[in-house]
Design an enzyme around this catalytic site. Structure first.
Site, mmCIF file in Angstrom:
data_model
loop_
_atom_site.group_PDB
_atom_site.id
_atom_site.type_symbol
_atom_site.label_atom_id
_atom_site.label_comp_id
_atom_site.label_asym_id
_atom_site.label_seq_id
_atom_site.Cartn_x
_atom_site.Cartn_y
_atom_site.Cartn_z
ATOM 1 N N GLY A 85 16.312 -3.667 0.130
ATOM 2 C CA GLY A 85 17.045 -3.847 -1.113
ATOM 3 C C GLY A 85 18.004 -2.690 -1.345
ATOM 4 O O GLY A 85 17.880 -1.628 -0.737
ATOM 5 N N GLY A 133 13.143 -5.335 1.355
ATOM 6 C CA GLY A 133 13.648 -6.594 0.829
ATOM 7 C C GLY A 133 13.922 -7.637 1.895
ATOM 8 O O GLY A 133 13.823 -8.836 1.648
ATOM 9 N N GLU A 156 8.002 2.029 2.199
ATOM 10 C CA GLU A 156 8.200 2.386 0.789
ATOM 11 C C GLU A 156 7.422 3.602 0.308
ATOM 12 O O GLU A 156 7.864 4.285 -0.627
ATOM 13 C CB GLU A 156 7.867 1.181 -0.105
ATOM 14 C CG GLU A 156 8.873 0.057 -0.060
ATOM 15 C CD GLU A 156 8.733 -0.845 1.158
ATOM 16 O OE1 GLU A 156 9.587 -1.733 1.331
ATOM 17 O OE2 GLU A 156 7.790 -0.663 1.945
#
Length: 357
Positions: A85, A133, A156
């Protein structure tokens, strides 16, 4: 924002055609196949809110369209399917309280859920970098086709976040503790290993992708996928058993006690991650193992907003993506300082602001 006009062109494409700018998403019909191409190769097809708002309505339209048999999603260029993302935009929004910090995650997760419940064959061609994402756009679909160029990771915890986009659903369903290992360490799987791990359903050499696509365009997807499916009997690497502990501290202790080269490397990796992210991620996967995808996404939306309210996400993005000094100063800085109560608060209901699917 992406639904077809009477002429059959997506609104987004018509707009971009008139302004001579490159469209960020290409939405096409090729025969009886709907084809989505993420078209931001210079930024590794990073997913932004505009793209989500183009893809979602088109997916829903094709799902109910009798002229569409299958949907294929792929990335432009030769480097990435989708590297994640557009986190930098979300970071800037979160700092100033802009609604993008809520809207991006909410609409991304709604799209992830639509893919997970799609009624027609959904084929993600994960040729190249597939992270964050990009995983959400692929892993919940019926078919995920890897190539020798596929690079999969959920990194992440290195930026003070957690493996979202439904990571709490698919990761605990991989063999043994493989999913937890991937979630905590951000370990990168490459090529055939992406299929061996169960992340991809199929493997095809990248040079054969055009042939594969032509077959799918002719609606032979089920037949063709059988021919390229290479079934492996893959057992989880023995060393991943070290992640069989009920706490992150327990996992670190297992690794230190083991003392192998693998264990030493993972201990070093975990020491660089956000302690808060590690503890949130462990609880996320423990809970997600027995939840539906929808319930996992509701839980993850709560976690995303907890990260937006916190400190580590902004510090992680600064250290890894902005200043690139790779030296984040986490707060709290140790696992021991992250209390169970602090972790529990991240999972608390947002009331009327909860994600609804």
């Amino acid at each position: 924002r992406g639904e077809p006009t009477a002429e059959g062109f997506p609104v987004s494409v018509l707009h971009q055609m008139s302004s001579h700018a490159e469209p960020e998403v290409l939405l096409e019909k090729v025969g009886r196949a709907g084809v989505i191409t993420m078209n931001r190769p210079k930024v590794l097809n990073a997913l932004n809110l505009t793209m989500i708002r183009q893809i979602y309505p088109q997916l829903k339209k094709w799902e109910s369209d009798n002229e569409t048999d299958i949907v294929i999603i792929k990335g432009a260029g030769d480097k990435a399917f989708c590297a994640g993302g557009d986190i930098r935009a979300v970071t800037e929004a979160g700092k100033v309280g802009d609604s993008l910090a809520q809207d991006f995650f909410r609409e991304e997760y709604i799209l992830n859920n639509a893919i997970g419940s799609y009624r027609k064959p959904y084929i993600a061609l994960i040729d190249g970098i597939t992270m964050g994402g990009g995983v959400g756009l692929s892993v919940h679909g019926r078919f995920r086709v890897a190539t020798e160029k596929t690079l999969f990771a959920m990194p992440e915890t290195a930026i003070g976040l957690f493996p979202d986009v439904g990571g709490g659903y698919f990761l605990p369903r991989l063999q043994g503790k493989l999913g937890l290992f991937l979630a905590l360490t951000g370990f990168r799987l490459k090529g055939r290993d992406v299929q061996r791990a169960g992340v991809a359903t199929h493997f095809v050499e990248s040079k054969k992708v055009p042939c594969a696509l032509s077959c799918w365009f002719k609606s032979l997807c089920a037949l063709f996928l059988k021919t390229i499916s290479l079934l492996f009997s893959v057992s989880c690497p023995n060393s991943v058993r070290l992640f069989s502990a009920s706490s992150v501290e327990g996992i670190v202790k297992n690794l230190k006690t083991d003392g192998s080269e693998f264990a030493k490397k993972q201990t070093e990796t975990l020491s660089k991650m956000s302690p808060t992210s590690l503890k949130i991620t462990l609880k996320q996967l423990q809970a997600g193992a027995s939840l539906s995808l929808q319930d996992v996404l509701v839980m993850e939306y709560r976690l995303s907003q907890a990260c937006m309210r916190g400190y580590d996400f902004y510090e992680g993005v600064r250290a890894v993506l902005v200043d690139k000094d790779q030296n984040p100063k986490w707060n709290p800085s140790t696992l021991e300082e992250v209390s169970d109560q602090m972790v529990e608060q991240c999972f608390s209901s947002l009331g009327e602001k909860d994600l609804t699917l």
